[in-house]
Design a protein around this motif. Structure first.
Motif, PDB file in Angstrom:
ATOM      1  N   ALA A  51       2.564  -3.916  -2.195  1.00  0.00           N
ATOM      2  CA  ALA A  51       2.370  -4.851  -1.091  1.00  0.00           C
ATOM      3  C   ALA A  51       3.396  -5.957  -1.219  1.00  0.00           C
ATOM      4  O   ALA A  51       3.818  -6.299  -2.325  1.00  0.00           O
ATOM      5  N   ALA A  52       3.810  -6.528  -0.071  1.00  0.00           N
ATOM      6  CA  ALA A  52       4.867  -7.528  -0.064  1.00  0.00           C
ATOM      7  C   ALA A  52       4.361  -8.937   0.229  1.00  0.00           C
ATOM      8  O   ALA A  52       5.142  -9.887   0.210  1.00  0.00           O
ATOM      9  N   ASP A  53       3.062  -9.087   0.515  1.00  0.00           N
ATOM     10  CA  ASP A  53       2.505 -10.428   0.740  1.00  0.00           C
ATOM     11  C   ASP A  53       1.001 -10.382   0.498  1.00  0.00           C
ATOM     12  O   ASP A  53       0.425  -9.319   0.257  1.00  0.00           O
ATOM     13  N   GLY A  54       0.370 -11.554   0.561  1.00  0.00           N
ATOM     14  CA  GLY A  54      -1.047 -11.643   0.233  1.00  0.00           C
ATOM     15  C   GLY A  54      -1.953 -10.864   1.152  1.00  0.00           C
ATOM     16  O   GLY A  54      -2.905 -10.206   0.704  1.00  0.00           O
ATOM     17  N   ASP A 109       4.595  -8.075  -4.663  1.00  0.00           N
ATOM     18  CA  ASP A 109       5.738  -8.982  -4.795  1.00  0.00           C
ATOM     19  C   ASP A 109       6.564  -8.877  -3.526  1.00  0.00           C
ATOM     20  O   ASP A 109       6.728  -7.782  -2.985  1.00  0.00           O
ATOM     21  N   ASP A 110       7.088 -10.005  -3.049  1.00  0.00           N
ATOM     22  CA  ASP A 110       7.862  -9.961  -1.814  1.00  0.00           C
ATOM     23  C   ASP A 110       9.285  -9.458  -2.024  1.00  0.00           C
ATOM     24  O   ASP A 110      10.012  -9.232  -1.054  1.00  0.00           O
ATOM     25  N   GLN A 111       9.679  -9.265  -3.288  1.00  0.00           N
ATOM     26  CA  GLN A 111      11.020  -8.758  -3.561  1.00  0.00           C
ATOM     27  C   GLN A 111      10.941  -7.272  -3.932  1.00  0.00           C
ATOM     28  O   GLN A 111      10.349  -6.906  -4.954  1.00  0.00           O
ATOM     29  N   GLU A 112      11.537  -6.461  -3.104  1.00  0.00           N
ATOM     30  CA  GLU A 112      11.440  -5.010  -3.292  1.00  0.00           C
ATOM     31  C   GLU A 112      12.040  -4.560  -4.617  1.00  0.00           C
ATOM     32  O   GLU A 112      11.499  -3.670  -5.291  1.00  0.00           O
ATOM     33  N   LEU A 113      13.155  -5.180  -5.027  1.00  0.00           N
ATOM     34  CA  LEU A 113      13.794  -4.762  -6.270  1.00  0.00           C
ATOM     35  C   LEU A 113      12.892  -5.000  -7.477  1.00  0.00           C
ATOM     36  O   LEU A 113      12.897  -4.217  -8.432  1.00  0.00           O
ATOM     37  N   ILE A 114      12.122  -6.072  -7.442  1.00  0.00           N
ATOM     38  CA  ILE A 114      11.187  -6.338  -8.536  1.00  0.00           C
ATOM     39  C   ILE A 114      10.102  -5.265  -8.564  1.00  0.00           C
ATOM     40  O   ILE A 114       9.732  -4.748  -9.620  1.00  0.00           O
ATOM     41  N   ARG A 115       9.602  -4.917  -7.392  1.00  0.00           N
ATOM     42  CA  ARG A 115       8.580  -3.866  -7.334  1.00  0.00           C
ATOM     43  C   ARG A 115       9.131  -2.546  -7.861  1.00  0.00           C
ATOM     44  O   ARG A 115       8.445  -1.827  -8.589  1.00  0.00           O
ATOM     45  N   VAL A 116      10.370  -2.225  -7.500  1.00  0.00           N
ATOM     46  CA  VAL A 116      10.990  -0.991  -7.968  1.00  0.00           C
ATOM     47  C   VAL A 116      11.096  -0.997  -9.492  1.00  0.00           C
ATOM     48  O   VAL A 116      10.764  -0.011 -10.165  1.00  0.00           O
ATOM     49  N   GLY A 117      11.539  -2.127 -10.042  1.00  0.00           N
ATOM     50  CA  GLY A 117      11.675  -2.226 -11.495  1.00  0.00           C
ATOM     51  C   GLY A 117      10.348  -2.077 -12.211  1.00  0.00           C
ATOM     52  O   GLY A 117      10.242  -1.345 -13.212  1.00  0.00           O
TER      53      GLY A 117
END
Length: 217
Positions: free
Chosen positions: A36-39, A11-19
């Motif tokens: 990972a933050a992109d494809g 996911d490109d949003q770090e906060l979503i990955r953290v959650g």
């Protein structure tokens, strides 16, 4: 002790990955193998880490989740991709399903829904509710190729396998199929494997599409 399900978060949003990491790593049978933050990064990390499940965002800068899903599924058939989407009618998410993803996960899903979806795709079930299955078929229906002149692979199915095939087409899990057909889950798993093999279906979602094509949904 059962091995943990290894998950790659994309996911490109770090906060979503953290959650998501906090939710998944609180489960005794799951571990976040990487992020990972992109494809492009997703493909690299998947090849490096060989995760069991990839939680894949769709709309990202650079290479999107659809292309990344196709690359991962084609080169690592043992890795399942679970699509992250903001709403269940996201055409981009449907594109990822066509690319080989094993199901949807809404970003606002409840904790138990997320962990259940990860476990479902890991064991070979499709993380699609009957409602999403209907939406999928409505979306893909006009684009499905004609099968009028093709041989019917469902002819090779036994009567019991046809029963199982119809329940797969409705989006039921192995446990739900077992309850409806009064079978053990291990027997259902065997039947599902044979159905997929005889239909040459990539996974359960592919089987759902084939059921629609051959009028068994």
């Amino acid at each position: 002790m059962t091995e943990s399900i290894r998950v790659l978060l994309v996911d490109d949003q770090e906060l979503i990955r953290v959650g998501f990491r906090l939710v998944l790593e609180a489960e005794p049978d799951m571990v976040v193998a990487g992020e990972a933050a992109d494809g492009d990064e997703a493909i690299r990390r998947a090849r490096e880490l060989r995760p069991d499940v990839v939680l894949m965002d769709i709309r990202m800068p650079g290479l999107d989740g659809i292309a990344a899903t196709e690359a991962i599924v084609s080169s690592m058939p043992g890795t399942r991709v679970l699509v992250l989407t903001t709403f269940d009618l996201d055409e981009y998410a449907f594109g990822a399903i066509r690319a080989g993803a094993s199901g949807f996960l809404l970003k606002d899903a409840q904790r138990h829904e997320m962990t259940s979806a990860v476990r479902s795709v890991h064991r070979g079930d499709a993380a699609l509710s009957p409602r999403i299955t209907r939406r999928l078929l409505e979306h893909l229906g006009p684009r499905l190729p004609s099968v009028e002149d093709a041989s019917d692979p469902t002819a090779a199915l036994t009567e019991r396998e046809r029963d199982v095939f119809r329940t797969i087409a409705r989006g039921l899990t192995n446990a739900e199929i077992a309850q409806e057909l009064h079978l053990s889950e291990s027997t259902v798993k065997t039947h599902v494997g044979r159905v997929l093999m005889k239909l040459e279906a990539r996974d359960r979602i592919h089987a759902v599409i084939l059921a629609h094509q051959y009028g068994m949904s």
